[in-house]
Design a protein around this motif. Structure first.
Motif, PDB file in Angstrom:
ATOM      1  N   LYS A  83       0.806  -1.230   0.000  1.00 34.43           N
ATOM      2  CA  LYS A  83       0.000   0.000   0.000  1.00 34.43           C
ATOM      3  C   LYS A  83       0.831   1.269   0.000  1.00 34.43           C
ATOM      4  O   LYS A  83       0.426   2.295  -0.565  1.00 34.43           O
ATOM      5  CB  LYS A  83      -0.950  -0.011   1.204  1.00 34.43           C
ATOM      6  N   GLU A  84       2.000   1.232   0.617  1.00 34.50           N
ATOM      7  CA  GLU A  84       2.807   2.455   0.697  1.00 34.50           C
ATOM      8  C   GLU A  84       3.326   2.913  -0.665  1.00 34.50           C
ATOM      9  O   GLU A  84       3.749   4.056  -0.821  1.00 34.50           O
ATOM     10  CB  GLU A  84       3.975   2.285   1.665  1.00 34.50           C
ATOM     11  N   LEU A  85       3.286   2.032  -1.674  1.00 31.64           N
ATOM     12  CA  LEU A  85       3.723   2.438  -3.014  1.00 31.64           C
ATOM     13  C   LEU A  85       2.702   3.346  -3.688  1.00 31.64           C
ATOM     14  O   LEU A  85       3.035   4.090  -4.607  1.00 31.64           O
ATOM     15  CB  LEU A  85       3.965   1.205  -3.888  1.00 31.64           C
ATOM     16  N   LYS A  86       1.453   3.263  -3.272  1.00 30.02           N
ATOM     17  CA  LYS A  86       0.394   4.124  -3.794  1.00 30.02           C
ATOM     18  C   LYS A  86       0.330   4.080  -5.319  1.00 30.02           C
ATOM     19  O   LYS A  86       0.351   5.109  -6.001  1.00 30.02           O
ATOM     20  CB  LYS A  86       0.573   5.559  -3.310  1.00 30.02           C
ATOM     21  N   MET A  87       0.273   2.877  -5.863  1.00 28.06           N
ATOM     22  CA  MET A  87       0.141   2.702  -7.312  1.00 28.06           C
ATOM     23  C   MET A  87      -0.922   1.651  -7.598  1.00 28.06           C
ATOM     24  O   MET A  87      -1.157   0.756  -6.785  1.00 28.06           O
ATOM     25  CB  MET A  87       1.463   2.302  -7.966  1.00 28.06           C
ATOM     26  N   ASN A  88      -1.586   1.814  -8.714  1.00 25.31           N
ATOM     27  CA  ASN A  88      -2.584   0.836  -9.153  1.00 25.31           C
ATOM     28  C   ASN A  88      -1.918  -0.155 -10.102  1.00 25.31           C
ATOM     29  O   ASN A  88      -1.567   0.207 -11.223  1.00 25.31           O
ATOM     30  CB  ASN A  88      -3.749   1.538  -9.853  1.00 25.31           C
ATOM     31  N   LYS A  89      -1.740  -1.343  -9.642  1.00 26.26           N
ATOM     32  CA  LYS A  89      -1.149  -2.389 -10.461  1.00 26.26           C
ATOM     33  C   LYS A  89      -1.978  -3.661 -10.336  1.00 26.26           C
ATOM     34  O   LYS A  89      -2.436  -3.974  -9.236  1.00 26.26           O
ATOM     35  CB  LYS A  89       0.299  -2.670 -10.028  1.00 26.26           C
ATOM     36  N   PRO A  90      -2.183  -4.392 -11.404  1.00 31.45           N
ATOM     37  CA  PRO A  90      -1.637  -4.173 -12.753  1.00 31.45           C
ATOM     38  C   PRO A  90      -2.256  -2.963 -13.449  1.00 31.45           C
ATOM     39  O   PRO A  90      -3.299  -2.473 -13.041  1.00 31.45           O
ATOM     40  CB  PRO A  90      -2.004  -5.472 -13.482  1.00 31.45           C
ATOM     41  N   THR A  91      -1.582  -2.522 -14.510  1.00 20.69           N
ATOM     42  CA  THR A  91      -2.053  -1.372 -15.274  1.00 20.69           C
ATOM     43  C   THR A  91      -3.310  -1.720 -16.059  1.00 20.69           C
ATOM     44  O   THR A  91      -4.238  -0.913 -16.159  1.00 20.69           O
ATOM     45  CB  THR A  91      -0.955  -0.916 -16.266  1.00 20.69           C
ATOM     46  N   ILE A  92      -3.319  -2.914 -16.616  1.00 16.81           N
ATOM     47  CA  ILE A  92      -4.373  -3.323 -17.539  1.00 16.81           C
ATOM     48  C   ILE A  92      -4.388  -4.849 -17.591  1.00 16.81           C
ATOM     49  O   ILE A  92      -3.404  -5.487 -17.216  1.00 16.81           O
ATOM     50  CB  ILE A  92      -4.098  -2.718 -18.948  1.00 16.81           C
ATOM     51  N   ALA A  93      -5.497  -5.402 -18.013  1.00 16.74           N
ATOM     52  CA  ALA A  93      -5.578  -6.853 -18.208  1.00 16.74           C
ATOM     53  C   ALA A  93      -5.892  -7.146 -19.667  1.00 16.74           C
ATOM     54  O   ALA A  93      -6.530  -6.345 -20.349  1.00 16.74           O
ATOM     55  CB  ALA A  93      -6.647  -7.462 -17.310  1.00 16.74           C
ATOM     56  N   ALA A  94      -5.425  -8.283 -20.143  1.00 15.72           N
ATOM     57  CA  ALA A  94      -5.667  -8.688 -21.528  1.00 15.72           C
ATOM     58  C   ALA A  94      -5.895 -10.188 -21.577  1.00 15.72           C
ATOM     59  O   ALA A  94      -5.515 -10.910 -20.648  1.00 15.72           O
ATOM     60  CB  ALA A  94      -4.475  -8.301 -22.405  1.00 15.72           C
ATOM     61  N   PRO A  95      -6.529 -10.679 -22.643  1.00 21.09           N
ATOM     62  CA  PRO A  95      -6.798 -12.123 -22.738  1.00 21.09           C
ATOM     63  C   PRO A  95      -5.514 -12.948 -22.672  1.00 21.09           C
ATOM     64  O   PRO A  95      -4.633 -12.804 -23.509  1.00 21.09           O
ATOM     65  CB  PRO A  95      -7.478 -12.263 -24.106  1.00 21.09           C
ATOM     66  N   GLY A  96      -5.430 -13.792 -21.679  1.00 18.60           N
ATOM     67  CA  GLY A  96      -4.274 -14.663 -21.538  1.00 18.60           C
ATOM     68  C   GLY A  96      -4.652 -16.055 -21.080  1.00 18.60           C
ATOM     69  O   GLY A  96      -3.805 -16.864 -20.737  1.00 18.60           O
ATOM     70  N   THR A  97      -5.954 -16.323 -21.047  1.00 17.33           N
ATOM     71  CA  THR A  97      -6.462 -17.624 -20.599  1.00 17.33           C
ATOM     72  C   THR A  97      -7.094 -18.359 -21.776  1.00 17.33           C
ATOM     73  O   THR A  97      -7.943 -17.814 -22.476  1.00 17.33           O
ATOM     74  CB  THR A  97      -7.515 -17.441 -19.495  1.00 17.33           C
TER      75      THR A  97
END
Length: 215
Positions: free
Chosen positions: A150-164
């Protein structure tokens, strides 16, 4: 491969480096998804592939890409021991994106089903496009890494894509990893740069466009 046995890659000028002497099936699958004859960015002329299993080769690999003027880099690379943290690898990639204008697409990792479900470095770089694995129903797959400390204060992952459930090899195997979601995003980035070449100078704009246009 030298024998050119994979027809989907036969039109590509593939240049390789690294410290592994054996053929890399993983790299082959990623390349097929990214820029094979049925890939997202099909039609590009050349691809540079660095094959290694050593974390110590990370900086030499990135330097090799820069020496060969590769400014869109797709990486299947995880440092699970530092999951969720901002490590030296994350800082190194932030520097490259900021000062060398590299567009860096990196898999989020496959730690989602573990107690430590965090994104792995260098996917914790603020300026990296960190890709999670989504299912056909547009949900992040349970094994795909998510969140950081939480201390990094970043939203990760940036994005999701079809990988399944993707088919990325000659045996028609169904695959499900963030490594196979990432080249989908990287391919879209390449197509975007074909339409607007000036975006090469603005990796942050490329990331913003991907986020704003995603469902």
């Amino acid at each position: 491969t030298p024998e050119n046995e994979h027809s989907e890659l036969s039109d590509l000028d593939i240049r390789t480096a690294g410290d592994c002497s054996t053929d890399d099936e993983h790299a082959e699958r990623v390349t097929r998804l990214l820029c094979g004859s049925n890939g997202v960015a099909k039609g590009i002329h050349s691809a540079y592939v660095y094959h290694t299993a050593l974390t110590s080769s990370f900086i030499p690999a990135m330097n090799w890409f820069l020496d060969n003027l590769c400014f869109v880099i797709n990486a299947s690379l995880v440092f699970p021991s530092n999951a969720g943290k901002y490590s030296w690898a994350s800082a190194f990639m932030d520097f490259q994106v900021r000062y060398n204008r590299v567009i860096f697409c990196i898999c989020a990792g496959n730690e989602g089903a573990n107690t430590n479900h965090y994104v792995t470095p260098p996917g914790t770089a603020y300026n990296a496009i960190t890709v999670a694995n989504s299912t056909k129903d547009a949900y992040i797959r349970n094994k795909s890494s998510y969140e950081v400390e939480k201390e990094l204060k970043m939203n990760k992952p940036t994005i999701a894509a079809p990988g399944t459930g993707v088919i990325a090899d000659k045996n028609n195997m169904l695959l499900a990893w963030t490594s196979f979601a990432t080249p989908i995003v990287t391919g879209i980035v390449i197509k975007l740069l074909e339409e607007a070449p000036a975006l090469q100078l603005f990796p942050e704009a490329v990331s913003a466009i991907l986020i704003a246009s995603a469902t």
